[in-house]
Motif scaffolding. Structure first.
Motif, mmCIF file in Angstrom:
data_model
loop_
_atom_site.group_PDB
_atom_site.id
_atom_site.type_symbol
_atom_site.label_atom_id
_atom_site.label_comp_id
_atom_site.label_asym_id
_atom_site.label_seq_id
_atom_site.Cartn_x
_atom_site.Cartn_y
_atom_site.Cartn_z
ATOM 1 N N ALA A 130 5.855 -9.459 -9.690
ATOM 2 C CA ALA A 130 6.783 -10.243 -10.499
ATOM 3 C C ALA A 130 6.617 -11.737 -10.254
ATOM 4 C CB ALA A 130 8.218 -9.818 -10.198
ATOM 5 N N ASP A 131 6.106 -12.103 -9.081
ATOM 6 C CA ASP A 131 5.907 -13.522 -8.759
ATOM 7 C C ASP A 131 4.561 -14.042 -9.241
ATOM 8 O OD1 ASP A 131 4.305 -12.091 -7.060
ATOM 9 O OD2 ASP A 131 5.064 -13.000 -5.208
ATOM 10 N N GLY A 132 3.778 -13.178 -9.900
ATOM 11 C CA GLY A 132 2.480 -13.600 -10.388
ATOM 12 C C GLY A 132 1.369 -13.533 -9.361
ATOM 13 N N GLU A 133 1.689 -13.116 -8.150
ATOM 14 C CA GLU A 133 0.678 -13.024 -7.100
ATOM 15 C C GLU A 133 -0.031 -11.669 -7.167
ATOM 16 O OE1 GLU A 133 -0.243 -15.475 -4.996
ATOM 17 O OE2 GLU A 133 1.109 -16.719 -6.190
ATOM 18 N N PRO A 134 -1.325 -11.618 -6.842
ATOM 19 C CA PRO A 134 -2.063 -10.353 -6.892
ATOM 20 C C PRO A 134 -1.504 -9.335 -5.905
ATOM 21 C CG PRO A 134 -3.358 -12.051 -5.798
ATOM 22 C CD PRO A 134 -2.176 -12.744 -6.405
ATOM 23 N N LEU A 135 -1.458 -8.078 -6.328
ATOM 24 C CA LEU A 135 -0.950 -6.998 -5.492
ATOM 25 C C LEU A 135 -2.066 -6.462 -4.612
ATOM 26 C CD1 LEU A 135 1.191 -5.131 -8.179
ATOM 27 C CD2 LEU A 135 2.037 -6.572 -6.319
ATOM 28 N N GLY A 136 -1.810 -6.418 -3.323
ATOM 29 C CA GLY A 136 -2.842 -5.996 -2.383
ATOM 30 C C GLY A 136 -3.260 -4.552 -2.522
ATOM 31 N N ARG A 137 -2.421 -3.715 -3.081
ATOM 32 C CA ARG A 137 -2.750 -2.289 -3.176
ATOM 33 C C ARG A 137 -3.664 -1.971 -4.351
ATOM 34 N NH1 ARG A 137 2.583 -2.769 -4.937
ATOM 35 N NH2 ARG A 137 3.048 -1.939 -7.024
ATOM 36 N N TYR A 138 -3.950 -2.963 -5.188
ATOM 37 C CA TYR A 138 -4.788 -2.732 -6.366
ATOM 38 C C TYR A 138 -6.064 -3.566 -6.300
ATOM 39 C CZ TYR A 138 -0.982 -0.278 -8.737
ATOM 40 O OH TYR A 138 -0.015 0.623 -9.081
ATOM 41 N N PHE A 139 -7.111 -3.016 -6.909
ATOM 42 C CA PHE A 139 -8.313 -3.809 -7.138
ATOM 43 C C PHE A 139 -7.995 -4.848 -8.207
ATOM 44 C CE2 PHE A 139 -10.103 -0.157 -5.072
ATOM 45 C CZ PHE A 139 -11.232 -0.629 -4.429
ATOM 46 N N GLN A 140 -8.525 -6.046 -8.033
ATOM 47 C CA GLN A 140 -8.247 -7.144 -8.942
ATOM 48 C C GLN A 140 -9.391 -7.328 -9.945
ATOM 49 O OE1 GLN A 140 -5.233 -8.880 -8.971
ATOM 50 N NE2 GLN A 140 -4.703 -7.219 -7.551
ATOM 51 N N SER A 141 -9.028 -7.720 -11.163
ATOM 52 C CA SER A 141 -10.006 -7.951 -12.212
ATOM 53 C C SER A 141 -10.686 -9.307 -12.015
ATOM 54 C CB SER A 141 -9.320 -7.928 -13.579
ATOM 55 O OG SER A 141 -8.612 -6.725 -13.774
ATOM 56 N N LEU A 193 -9.116 -0.819 -14.431
ATOM 57 C CA LEU A 193 -7.923 -0.047 -14.772
ATOM 58 C C LEU A 193 -8.095 1.417 -14.382
ATOM 59 C CD1 LEU A 193 -5.178 0.343 -16.089
ATOM 60 C CD2 LEU A 193 -6.333 0.510 -18.306
ATOM 61 N N LYS A 194 -9.227 2.012 -14.737
ATOM 62 C CA LYS A 194 -9.462 3.412 -14.393
ATOM 63 C C LYS A 194 -9.478 3.616 -12.880
ATOM 64 C CE LYS A 194 -12.005 5.038 -18.463
ATOM 65 N NZ LYS A 194 -13.278 5.641 -18.927
ATOM 66 N N LEU A 195 -10.080 2.680 -12.160
ATOM 67 C CA LEU A 195 -10.137 2.783 -10.705
ATOM 68 C C LEU A 195 -8.740 2.719 -10.096
ATOM 69 C CD1 LEU A 195 -11.569 2.886 -7.998
ATOM 70 C CD2 LEU A 195 -12.028 0.430 -8.207
ATOM 71 N N ASN A 196 -7.911 1.803 -10.575
ATOM 72 C CA ASN A 196 -6.556 1.680 -10.031
ATOM 73 C C ASN A 196 -5.699 2.899 -10.358
ATOM 74 O OD1 ASN A 196 -6.878 -0.779 -8.719
ATOM 75 N ND2 ASN A 196 -6.377 -1.970 -10.544
ATOM 76 N N LEU A 197 -5.897 3.482 -11.540
ATOM 77 C CA LEU A 197 -5.164 4.700 -11.878
ATOM 78 C C LEU A 197 -5.615 5.852 -10.991
ATOM 79 C CD1 LEU A 197 -5.102 4.514 -15.782
ATOM 80 C CD2 LEU A 197 -3.181 4.180 -14.210
ATOM 81 N N LEU A 213 -6.679 5.542 -7.982
ATOM 82 C CA LEU A 213 -6.059 5.264 -6.690
ATOM 83 C C LEU A 213 -4.619 5.760 -6.644
ATOM 84 C CD1 LEU A 213 -7.226 1.654 -5.773
ATOM 85 C CD2 LEU A 213 -7.411 3.651 -4.311
ATOM 86 N N ASP A 214 -3.858 5.448 -7.682
ATOM 87 C CA ASP A 214 -2.456 5.858 -7.707
ATOM 88 C C ASP A 214 -2.308 7.381 -7.707
ATOM 89 O OD1 ASP A 214 -1.372 3.346 -7.617
ATOM 90 O OD2 ASP A 214 -1.136 3.137 -9.790
ATOM 91 N N ARG A 215 -3.239 8.075 -8.360
ATOM 92 C CA ARG A 215 -3.174 9.533 -8.373
ATOM 93 C C ARG A 215 -3.547 10.122 -7.002
ATOM 94 N NH1 ARG A 215 -5.606 8.815 -13.560
ATOM 95 N NH2 ARG A 215 -7.669 9.132 -12.620
ATOM 96 N N ALA A 216 -4.582 9.568 -6.407
ATOM 97 C CA ALA A 216 -5.082 10.135 -5.156
ATOM 98 C C ALA A 216 -4.296 9.671 -3.936
ATOM 99 C CB ALA A 216 -6.559 9.791 -4.988
ATOM 100 N N TYR A 217 -3.949 8.408 -3.924
ATOM 101 C CA TYR A 217 -3.287 7.837 -2.746
ATOM 102 C C TYR A 217 -2.133 6.936 -3.174
ATOM 103 C CZ TYR A 217 -7.933 9.165 -1.169
ATOM 104 O OH TYR A 217 -9.090 9.856 -0.942
ATOM 105 N N PRO A 218 -1.018 7.508 -3.592
ATOM 106 C CA PRO A 218 0.137 6.692 -4.022
ATOM 107 C C PRO A 218 0.531 5.706 -2.929
ATOM 108 C CG PRO A 218 0.489 9.010 -4.497
ATOM 109 C CD PRO A 218 -0.715 8.941 -3.631
ATOM 110 N N SER A 219 0.798 4.473 -3.328
ATOM 111 C CA SER A 219 1.183 3.445 -2.356
ATOM 112 C C SER A 219 2.533 3.773 -1.769
ATOM 113 C CB SER A 219 1.209 2.059 -3.022
ATOM 114 O OG SER A 219 2.062 2.081 -4.131
ATOM 115 N N ARG A 220 2.683 3.480 -0.493
ATOM 116 C CA ARG A 220 3.920 3.805 0.218
ATOM 117 C C ARG A 220 4.933 2.691 0.092
ATOM 118 N NH1 ARG A 220 0.690 5.879 5.634
ATOM 119 N NH2 ARG A 220 -0.444 7.571 4.614
#
Length: 302
Positions: free
Chosen positions: A69-80, A289-293, A295-302
């Motif tokens: 929400a602050d516009g900063e990249p999320l560490g749990r996702y691969f960035q474009s 996008l496919k890679l991050n999806l 990730l969410d399926r295999a290893y949901p962030s805690r």
């Protein structure tokens, strides 16, 4: 009944209009629409949309940001890769900046002190690359250093004043300015002196066009840790892919954030890597996008 010649010409034109309208304005669009509804083609015709848990989360063909929400990249996702149009399909396009764009237009310090943005200020392509490289390096725990960049993430460029020789050099400078480092923004220039002359910080409003512009390579490695697609936007600004090198750079950070072994995340990267078209055209790519999806399926962030 035989119509006059002038009327026959007009009637022929009307008949041609009706026939072409029926064929090109009705039959052809309906045929194309019907073809787009065929199994296997309907997804492409609708924009190659990607859904997750019953909701549309993006398109395979359009890049997007993965920020909070602050516009900063999320560490749990691969960035474009960066986007010149902020990933807006309506603003698709490049910056149109070239390799010789190395000098910034500095912002007005008075506006900055007032918390306002100077619309006339502009970063050069070099400074954009340097700033992104520094940020990507810090975010992923590697060195963001690259040639012709200052440690602070600006273009390492000097304006050298003095008598120019016929070969275009200034062997005995009288003044040297670090044009992309402004007074008040940094404490000291990236290099203290040049050919025995003290280097000054740039001042807002001064014109350095008469100086010899000299990019300084520095001691950064020729092969930086941060790959090129991490610091440059694509021509459309909407590229949904990154290089395997950029994906590999992010594996450790994503794995640590999600609390899983890096080898498992690396395996997902490999599974979502597409090889060269027909085996020889282009380069291998990773759809973010496919890679991050995955990730969410295999290893949901805690």
């Amino acid at each position: 009944m035989r119509f006059p010649a002038w009327l026959r010409v007009h009637l022929a034109a009307v008949r041609a209009l009706l026939v072409l309208t029926a064929v090109l304005g009705v039959a052809y669009p309906l045929a194309v629409f019907a073809a787009g509804r065929l199994p296997g083609l309907d997804g492409h015709a609708d924009g190659s949309l990607v859904t997750s848990s019953g909701r549309t989360v993006g398109s395979e063909l359009i890049g997007q940001s993965f920020t909070g929400a602050d516009g900063e990249p999320l560490g749990r996702y691969f960035q474009s890769r960066p986007s010149a149009g902020d990933y807006d399909p309506a603003a698709s396009g490049a910056s149109n900046l070239g390799p010789e764009d190395v000098v910034d237009t500095l912002p007005d310090p008075a506006l900055a002190a007032a918390g306002e943005e100077d619309e006339n200020a502009a970063q050069s392509l070099l400074t954009q690359v340097c700033e992104r490289s520094k940020a990507v390096g810090e975010f992923n725990g590697v060195s963001g250093a690259r040639p012709f960049c200052t440690p602070g993430g600006a273009g390492a460029v000097l304006a050298v004043f003095g008598h120019r020789t016929p070969d275009g050099t200034v062997p005995h400078p009288t003044r040297v300015v670090s044009v992309n480092e402004a007074q008040g923004a940094v404490k000291a220039p990236f290099v203290a002196s040049y050919k025995g002359v003290k280097v000054d910080l740039a001042r807002f409003g001064e014109d350095y066009a008469k100086g010899l512009i000299v990019p300084v390579r520095g001691d950064a490695p020729a092969d930086p840790a941060v790959p090129p697609d991490a610091v440059t936007a694509s021509g459309s600004g909407l590229d949904p892919h990154i290089s395997p090198a950029y994906a590999d750079l992010q594996v450790t950070r994503v794995a640590e954030t999600r609390g899983v072994p890096a080898a498992r995340v690396e395996r997902l990267v490999q599974q979502n890597t597409t090889g060269r078209a027909l085996g020889f055209m282009g380069e291998p790519t990773v759809n973010v996008l496919k890679l991050n999806l995955a990730l969410d399926r295999a290893y949901p962030s805690r």
